[in-house]
Design a protein around this motif. Structure first.
Motif, PDB file in Angstrom:
ATOM      1  N   ALA A   1       0.826  -1.201   0.000  1.00  0.00           N
ATOM      2  CA  ALA A   1       0.000   0.000   0.000  1.00  0.00           C
ATOM      3  C   ALA A   1       0.865   1.258   0.000  1.00  0.00           C
ATOM      4  CB  ALA A   1      -0.930   0.005   1.211  1.00  0.00           C
ATOM      5  N   VAL A   2       1.928   1.235   0.788  1.00  0.00           N
ATOM      6  CA  VAL A   2       2.851   2.374   0.810  1.00  0.00           C
ATOM      7  C   VAL A   2       3.520   2.538  -0.549  1.00  0.00           C
ATOM      8  CG1 VAL A   2       5.017   3.208   1.779  1.00  0.00           C
ATOM      9  CG2 VAL A   2       3.253   2.293   3.279  1.00  0.00           C
TER      10      VAL A   2
ATOM     11  N   PRO B   1      13.441   8.316  -8.947  1.00  0.00           N
ATOM     12  CA  PRO B   1      13.767   8.829  -7.606  1.00  0.00           C
ATOM     13  C   PRO B   1      12.669   8.479  -6.616  1.00  0.00           C
ATOM     14  CG  PRO B   1      13.049  10.610  -9.038  1.00  0.00           C
ATOM     15  CD  PRO B   1      13.221   9.408  -9.912  1.00  0.00           C
ATOM     16  N   ARG B   2      13.066   8.204  -5.389  1.00  0.00           N
ATOM     17  CA  ARG B   2      12.119   7.841  -4.355  1.00  0.00           C
ATOM     18  C   ARG B   2      12.182   8.869  -3.238  1.00  0.00           C
ATOM     19  NH1 ARG B   2       8.515   4.218  -5.696  1.00  0.00           N
ATOM     20  NH2 ARG B   2       8.607   2.918  -3.843  1.00  0.00           N
ATOM     21  N   PRO B   3      11.114   9.025  -2.478  1.00  0.00           N
ATOM     22  CA  PRO B   3      11.142   9.957  -1.356  1.00  0.00           C
ATOM     23  C   PRO B   3      12.213   9.573  -0.350  1.00  0.00           C
ATOM     24  CG  PRO B   3       8.892   9.280  -1.861  1.00  0.00           C
ATOM     25  CD  PRO B   3       9.794   8.406  -2.668  1.00  0.00           C
ATOM     26  N   LYS B   4      12.640  10.542   0.406  1.00  0.00           N
ATOM     27  CA  LYS B   4      13.648  10.295   1.430  1.00  0.00           C
ATOM     28  C   LYS B   4      13.083   9.350   2.490  1.00  0.00           C
ATOM     29  CE  LYS B   4      15.871  14.799   0.806  1.00  0.00           C
ATOM     30  NZ  LYS B   4      16.253  16.069   1.476  1.00  0.00           N
ATOM     31  N   GLY B   5      14.011   8.775   3.257  1.00  0.00           N
ATOM     32  CA  GLY B   5      13.621   7.790   4.260  1.00  0.00           C
ATOM     33  C   GLY B   5      12.575   8.304   5.230  1.00  0.00           C
TER      34      GLY B   5
ATOM     35  N   LYS C   1       4.813   7.745   5.693  1.00  0.00           N
ATOM     36  CA  LYS C   1       3.715   7.083   4.990  1.00  0.00           C
ATOM     37  C   LYS C   1       3.459   5.695   5.564  1.00  0.00           C
ATOM     38  CE  LYS C   1       3.980   9.639   0.684  1.00  0.00           C
ATOM     39  NZ  LYS C   1       2.667  10.258   0.935  1.00  0.00           N
ATOM     40  N   ILE C   2       4.532   4.993   5.916  1.00  0.00           N
ATOM     41  CA  ILE C   2       4.379   3.666   6.500  1.00  0.00           C
ATOM     42  C   ILE C   2       3.621   3.746   7.818  1.00  0.00           C
ATOM     43  CG2 ILE C   2       5.667   1.773   7.588  1.00  0.00           C
ATOM     44  CD1 ILE C   2       7.789   2.211   5.369  1.00  0.00           C
TER      45      ILE C   2
ATOM     46  N   LEU D   1      -0.508   2.710  11.430  1.00  0.00           N
ATOM     47  CA  LEU D   1      -0.933   3.180  12.753  1.00  0.00           C
ATOM     48  C   LEU D   1      -1.945   4.322  12.686  1.00  0.00           C
ATOM     49  CD1 LEU D   1      -0.607   2.943  15.807  1.00  0.00           C
ATOM     50  CD2 LEU D   1       1.269   4.604  15.661  1.00  0.00           C
ATOM     51  N   VAL D   2      -1.574   5.431  12.040  1.00  0.00           N
ATOM     52  CA  VAL D   2      -2.417   6.631  12.083  1.00  0.00           C
ATOM     53  C   VAL D   2      -3.753   6.376  11.397  1.00  0.00           C
ATOM     54  CG1 VAL D   2      -2.590   9.064  11.454  1.00  0.00           C
ATOM     55  CG2 VAL D   2      -0.384   8.106  12.156  1.00  0.00           C
TER      56      VAL D   2
END
Length: 510
Positions: free
Chosen positions: A31-32, A268-272, A278-279, A284-285
């Protein structure tokens, strides 16, 4: 953050189940990844890597059947071992009381901490899977689970046992959390993966029910520490057997490795920190938000959580009840849970029969006529299973007495396992089919949070309730609650469409 989602792969027909998407069964990791791909497209970045075509041999769904079947075994059997470890020592709590000089309530706390770990573990599994793939999550987390299970067996005091069991639960949970994604990676659950999905889903329930059986048998001749050694004796060889032959099944991990080998530039991927945010949103959220705003998630999660809580309560209540009424020792009390195992298997068979004779028939008719099948048909299994819980609890309540043969209350546990399995399977498939892919992972995470929360808390008050109210009224109280909750699948079968159309999340409409 909580606005309706956007379709990210091929447009889905109204009647098509969310489990038939490219990523299969929903999990937080996939999903992420979908959310990250959406951002790339919105920002005009290069498109995410994809398979070379429908027959790409690297796609796990195109692997030979035996290969796919083998890759199904590790997540299922690892989940079995992890859940087996949770209640395995509970029939030997008296030994822990005597060795550490603690009350029964304190002796049960390691069960609670281990179960809490199941709720926290997915937050560990998701970022690890996103970074390294599913294979390495199994390799690392299950190895450390075995290490901390060994530490639990060597615990010098109750505090250390509680802490080691908490860590073991957290490290064992990734097998539960990532396993659903692995099944979806290698099987199309609408075509040939139904049996594999059922096998995976049944494994943790069988592990939980067989834990007291094995624990009672081994602690009768040995100390409670041998229950931990038994987990190692089962889990260790499985780990050594499977790890060398496991393959990576996570699509982004496979494509990233292949792109590097081909020299293809990676998007390119988002930073950690952004990916981690997002995870946490998915694991959780968003699940917590759904638990307080979505009637469908609230009601079905509460129902499955109650059944799971009663199962864990039985880990203390059954040894107490059969011990006081029939003089059962820990070995004999543990064997009573064989009835639950039989009920779970029976419930799975009945669910499969309902799925094939009712849902699949309606599904095929809908496709042929260009219509959509009501997802509420998924709740038929829960409607059938809802009768099993009160029947079991009231039966147990008023037959577990010295004047009635022990086999009579023992048989009642069959109907509990039967109802529990049908309720969970129906609730899970309904949530997955109701919510679109991104929200479905969070809906299942919400279900897991509440389910393991109840499982952690219920054993803590089991003995006080059964001591103060008596076996009859304590079990009847649970029976009255189960009668009230029986309304849940019937209400949503009738009014599910109303709630789906008014959901703040992206759901199947109409």
């Amino acid at each position: 953050m909580f606005k309706k989602g956007v379709e990210t792969e091929k447009p889905r027909e109204p009647y098509e189940s969310s489990t038939s998407s490219e990523n299969g069964m929903p999990d937080a990791v996939a999903a992420v990844d979908i959310e990250l791909q959406e951002e790339e497209q919105q920002q005009g970045l290069p498109a995410a890597l994809d398979w070379d075509g429908p027959d790409d041999p690297a796609n796990p769904r195109n692997w030979p059947f035996l290969d796919r079947a083998f890759q199904t075994l590790p997540p299922a059997l690892f989940s079995f071992v992890v859940t087996l470890a949770s209640p395995i020592y509970t029939t030997a709590t008296q030994q822990i009381q005597q060795e550490f000089n603690v009350s029964f309530e304190t002796a049960v706390v390691p069960l609670t901490t281990h179960t809490i770990g199941f709720a926290l573990g997915p937050m560990l599994a998701a970022p690890l899977s996103e970074m390294f793939g599913r294979k390495y999550v199994y390799i690392s987390s299950f190895a450390f689970f075995l290490i901390f299970t060994m530490a639990s067996g060597l615990a010098p005091n109750i505090a250390a046992l509680c802490v080691f069991r908490l860590i073991a639960g957290c490290l064992g949970a990734p097998a539960l959390a990532v396993g659903a994604g692995t099944i979806g990676d290698v099987w199309d659950t609408h075509k040939d993966g139904g049996l594999a999905a059922m096998f995976f889903i049944m494994s943790p329930f069988l592990g939980s029910s067989l834990g007291p059986v094995f624990g009672g048998l081994i602690s009768y001749h040995r100390t409670w520490r041998w229950t931990m050694w038994l987990v190692l004796l089962v889990g260790g060889p499985l780990y050594l057997l499977f790890i060398p032959f496991m393959k990576e099944t996570y699509k982004p991990a496979i494509l990233k490795k292949r792109a590097i080998q081909r020299g293809t530039p990676l998007p390119p991927r988002p930073k950690g920190s952004e990916a981690l945010k997002k995870i946490l949103t998915v694991t959780l959220v968003r699940p917590v938000h759904m638990l307080v705003t979505e009637p469908i998630v609230i009601a079905l999660s509460l129902y499955t959580a109650f059944t799971f809580g009663v199962l864990f309560l039985f880990f203390a209540a059954i040894p107490y009840s059969f011990g006081t009424q029939y003089g059962f020792d820990r070995r004999e009390s543990g064997l009573v849970f064989c009835a639950s195992v039989f009920g779970i298997l029976l419930g799975a068979v009945v669910f499969g029969a309902i799925d094939r004779t009712i849902y699949k028939k309606k599904y095929e008719e809908a496709i042929a006529n260009g219509r959509k099948v009501p997802v509420e048909l998924r709740l038929i299994g829960a409607m059938v299973g809802s009768f099993g819980l009160p029947l079991s609890l009231f039966w147990f309540a008023w037959t577990c007495k010295a004047s009635v043969h022990w086999i009579v209350p023992a048989l009642s546990v069959i109907f509990f396992g039967f109802g529990m399995m049908l309720i969970f399977l129906s609730a899970a498939t309904y949530l997955v089919d109701t919510y679109q892919y991104l929200a479905a992972a969070s809906a299942m995470a919400a279900n897991g949070l509440l389910r393991y929360g109840f499982g952690a808390v219920f054993p803590l008050f089991a003995i006080q309730m059964y001591t103060n109210l008596g076996i009859g009224w304590a079990s009847s109280l649970l029976g009255f609650i189960s009668v009230t909750l029986m309304a849940v699948p019937f209400v949503f079968y009738r009014f599910g469409k109303y709630f789906r159309e008014r959901s703040s999340y992206d759901t199947i409409k109409g």
